[in-house]
Design an enzyme around this catalytic site. Structure first.
Site, mmCIF file in Angstrom:
data_model
loop_
_atom_site.group_PDB
_atom_site.id
_atom_site.type_symbol
_atom_site.label_atom_id
_atom_site.label_comp_id
_atom_site.label_asym_id
_atom_site.label_seq_id
_atom_site.Cartn_x
_atom_site.Cartn_y
_atom_site.Cartn_z
ATOM 1 N N ALA A 44 24.240 21.348 45.741
ATOM 2 C CA ALA A 44 24.881 21.102 44.443
ATOM 3 C C ALA A 44 23.881 20.468 43.486
ATOM 4 C CB ALA A 44 26.092 20.183 44.607
ATOM 5 N N TYR B 109 21.449 32.822 46.090
ATOM 6 C CA TYR B 109 21.175 33.166 47.492
ATOM 7 C C TYR B 109 20.594 34.578 47.598
ATOM 8 C CZ TYR B 109 24.246 29.139 48.167
ATOM 9 O OH TYR B 109 24.811 27.891 48.109
ATOM 10 N N GLU C 68 28.161 29.808 53.957
ATOM 11 C CA GLU C 68 29.360 30.448 53.411
ATOM 12 C C GLU C 68 29.416 30.170 51.915
ATOM 13 O OE1 GLU C 68 30.197 28.174 56.071
ATOM 14 O OE2 GLU C 68 30.336 29.685 57.647
ATOM 15 N N ASN D 271 32.083 32.683 43.425
ATOM 16 C CA ASN D 271 30.990 31.799 42.978
ATOM 17 C C ASN D 271 29.729 32.616 42.668
ATOM 18 O OD1 ASN D 271 29.178 29.751 42.500
ATOM 19 N ND2 ASN D 271 29.751 28.548 44.296
#
Ligand SMILES: CC(C)(COP(=O)(O)OP(=O)(O)OC[C@H]1O[C@@H](n2cnc3c(N)ncnc32)[C@H](O)[C@@H]1OP(=O)(O)O)[C@@H](O)C(=O)NCCC(=O)NCCS
Length: 150
Positions: free
Chosen positions: A75, A120, A108, A113
């Site tokens: 985050a 990723y 995950e 999102n």
């Protein structure tokens, strides 16, 4: 540019700032005691923070499980996103995991999102499955991603 930021291992003194980013980032944030236990007791866990000067602007963590790194969280403070910090954190976590003998990395991510999924994807993660209703509070599905050959 990510080069203006630095990264180091997370310590207990970072947790005020980490909790503020955590609450800013997730609808069901981890508790402070979860982070405290991870840092103090979980020998498989590695947590890092990204710093702008001395200010914590993001963090990420992983569990080193045999030869697989399982990402627990990543985050970045809401006001500091889109400056390369998320990528810097993930790239650092991947290097750290490789140095500790991990062959691959998994995580995950919520299907909705898009920001995280693009990050990723840029780092070579590919979809390997779907966990239905994984996020129970919103009944959202999770994509399972893997990055082989760290
Ligand atoms: C996902 C998150 C960590 C990304 O951090 P960040 O510092 O903003 O990411 P970066 O600036 O390093 O961006 C890297 C790449 O991710 C993608 N990306 C990041 N934010 C994006 C957005 N809002 N929309 C689309 N793509 C985005 C882009 O491909 C970007 O590369 P680019 O800037 O060259 O186009 C951040 O949005 C966040 O903290 N979100 C809330 C918590 C969360 O969802 N964590 C992931 C749980 S699986």
């Amino acid at each position: 540019m990510s080069s203006e930021f630095s990264v180091r291992l997370m310590v207990a003194e970072d947790l005020d700032a980490v909790m503020s980013v955590e609450k800013d980032s997730f609808c069901t944030p981890w508790s402070r005691s979860s982070f405290e236990e991870e840092l103090a007791k979980n020998r498989l866990a590695r947590y890092i923070v990204a710093l702008d000067g001395s200010e914590v602007v993001g963090y990420a963590g992983t569990w080193l499980v045999i030869n697989e790194a399982h990402v627990t969280n990543v985050a970045v403070r809401g006001s500091r996103r889109r400056q390369g910090i998320g990528r810097l954190l993930m790239e650092t976590l991947m290097v750290l995991a490789r140095h500790e003998g991990m062959d691959s990395m998994t995580l995950e991510v919520r299907v909705a999102n898009q920001a995280a999924r693009r990050l990723y994807q840029q780092l070579g993660f590919v979809e390997a499955g779907l966990r239905k209703d994984y996020y129970s509070e919103t009944k959202e599905d999770a994509l399972i991603l893997w990055r082989e050959k760290l």
